[in-house]
Design a protein around this motif. Structure first.
Motif, short mmCIF file in Angstrom:
data_model
loop_
_atom_site.label_atom_id
_atom_site.label_comp_id
_atom_site.label_asym_id
_atom_site.label_seq_id
_atom_site.Cartn_x
_atom_site.Cartn_y
_atom_site.Cartn_z
N HIS A 1 11.17 0.81 -32.28
CA HIS A 1 10.55 0.22 -31.09
C HIS A 1 9.74 1.29 -30.34
CE1 HIS A 1 11.29 -2.81 -27.59
NE2 HIS A 1 10.13 -2.20 -27.42
N ILE A 2 10.32 2.45 -30.16
CA ILE A 2 9.62 3.54 -29.48
C ILE A 2 8.37 3.95 -30.26
CG2 ILE A 2 9.80 5.98 -28.81
CD1 ILE A 2 12.81 5.35 -28.23
N GLN A 3 8.50 4.08 -31.56
CA GLN A 3 7.34 4.44 -32.39
C GLN A 3 6.24 3.39 -32.29
OE1 GLN A 3 7.60 4.24 -36.77
NE2 GLN A 3 6.90 6.37 -36.79
N ALA A 4 6.64 2.11 -32.33
CA ALA A 4 5.67 1.02 -32.22
C ALA A 4 4.97 1.04 -30.87
CB ALA A 4 6.36 -0.32 -32.46
N LEU A 5 5.71 1.34 -29.80
CA LEU A 5 5.09 1.45 -28.49
C LEU A 5 4.03 2.56 -28.48
CD1 LEU A 5 8.12 1.03 -26.05
CD2 LEU A 5 6.11 -0.44 -26.21
N GLY A 6 4.33 3.67 -29.13
CA GLY A 6 3.39 4.78 -29.19
C GLY A 6 2.12 4.45 -29.94
N HIS A 7 2.18 3.40 -30.79
CA HIS A 7 1.00 2.99 -31.54
C HIS A 7 0.15 1.96 -30.80
CE1 HIS A 7 3.05 4.22 -35.60
NE2 HIS A 7 2.51 5.25 -34.95
N GLY B 1 -3.20 1.22 -25.66
CA GLY B 1 -3.13 1.71 -24.30
C GLY B 1 -2.13 2.85 -24.14
N VAL B 2 -0.97 2.70 -24.75
CA VAL B 2 0.06 3.75 -24.66
C VAL B 2 -0.41 4.99 -25.40
CG1 VAL B 2 2.45 4.34 -25.20
CG2 VAL B 2 1.89 2.02 -24.45
N ALA B 3 -1.02 4.82 -26.57
CA ALA B 3 -1.52 5.96 -27.33
C ALA B 3 -2.57 6.74 -26.54
CB ALA B 3 -2.10 5.47 -28.66
N ALA B 4 -3.44 6.02 -25.85
CA ALA B 4 -4.47 6.69 -25.04
C ALA B 4 -3.85 7.46 -23.89
CB ALA B 4 -5.46 5.64 -24.53
N ARG B 5 -2.84 6.88 -23.24
CA ARG B 5 -2.18 7.56 -22.13
C ARG B 5 -1.43 8.80 -22.62
NH1 ARG B 5 0.78 2.50 -20.34
NH2 ARG B 5 -0.93 1.29 -21.21
N TRP B 6 -0.80 8.68 -23.80
CA TRP B 6 -0.10 9.84 -24.35
C TRP B 6 -1.09 10.96 -24.66
CZ3 TRP B 6 5.13 10.67 -25.00
CH2 TRP B 6 5.47 11.84 -25.67
N GLN B 7 -2.21 10.62 -25.28
CA GLN B 7 -3.25 11.61 -25.60
C GLN B 7 -3.74 12.29 -24.34
OE1 GLN B 7 -4.58 12.30 -28.83
NE2 GLN B 7 -5.69 13.98 -27.83
#
Length: 280
Positions: free
Chosen positions: A66-72, A75-81
């Motif tokens: 679930h956590i990995q899927a959220l990171g993909h 929007g979440v990926a852009a915020r993490w970057q």
């Protein structure tokens, strides 16, 4: 002359023998808030804000997945970057999971009130000698907190499989559902029903060869507390329920009802289909 050989086709036409339940949003935790809110808090600890809507999108998967899927999610990926200067990596998923676990263990009971109707439905199944299994996206450490809390409220199942109990993994694969049948000694997969509030949970039941029932009101797809649900007017309830139900039906659910309180009627319809020789 050669005789024509007809393959014998075996069809089970008896009653339901086992029902395999999900937990959050199905048996306990109306609206499925324990996993979602804790995931939001875990990501916040790494400087990333995620919305409740985002947190719900991969619901039903094992929590690491679930956590990995959220990171993909884009929007979440852009915020993490933006926050970390690089894409989320496997090690980051491990770190968030390690932060998530103690929070989930600490808080799961606080969110996990039994959903209205659950105790009566389980009692009715036991009167009919139907076995009661369960599986979940929660790991075993969380279930070790949840099971005694549920028992204190009168909710006890015959067997519970956690997502990290099996080498094969969790949803949307069939393994947790089938592991229940092995433990419960149920030989007819076609006599079993998987009940879940998420699309991966419905897929799990279908992969296992079971009948599936989706819960549109009490779970992740609607995502409201019991008080919030009762606070909606009739038209809003109908619209929200229909939208959630469509997602579960599109995932392949044989039946879609509101909550576990509505399950007996769905089981009766499934037994009628079994009696006609239909298979999942």
């Amino acid at each position: 002359m050669f005789s024509t050989l007809h393959r014998y086709e075996r069809r089970y036409q008896g009653p339901i023998q086992a029902v395999i339940f999900d937990w959050a949003g199905t048996l306990v935790d109306f609206g499925s808030f324990a996993p979602t809110q804790v995931l939001i808090d875990a990501f916040k600890g790494f400087g990333i804000d995620i919305s409740m809507e985002e947190a719900r999108q991969p619901m039903g998967l094992a929590k690491w997945d679930h956590i990995q899927a959220l990171g993909h999610l884009p929007g979440v990926a852009a915020r993490w970057q933006a926050a970390h200067g690089r894409p989320m990596a496997r090690g980051d998923v491990d770190a968030i999971y390690e932060a998530f676990m103690p929070l989930q263990i600490e808080r799961v009971a606080a969110y996990s009130a039994v959903i209205p109707g659950a105790l009566g439905v389980l009692a009715g199944l036991r009167e009919r000698q139907v076995r009661i299994g369960s599986c979940t996206g929660y790991p075993r450490q969380v279930m070790n907190q949840l099971l005694p809390h549920a028992a204190m409220q009168g909710l006890v199942v015959d067997h519970a499989v956690a997502t990290d109990d099996l080498k094969a993994g969790g949803r949307p694969g069939p393994w947790m559902a089938l592991a229940n049948l092995i433990e419960l000694g149920v030989r007819e997969v076609a006599a079993c029903v998987k009940v879940d509030d998420t699309t991966p949970g419905i897929e799990e039941g279908l992969c296992a060869g079971m009948w599936t029932v989706g819960l549109a009101v009490s779970g992740n797809e609607l995502g409201l507390t019991l008080a919030e649900w009762h606070g909606l007017d009739a038209e809003s309830q109908s619209q929200r329920r229909a939208a959630a139900g469509r997602k579960l039906a599109q995932a392949g659910a044989h039946e879609v009802v509101g909550t576990i309180a509505d399950l007996p009627a769905a089981l009766s319809r499934i037994e009628a289909r079994l009696a006609r020789g239909e298979r999942p």
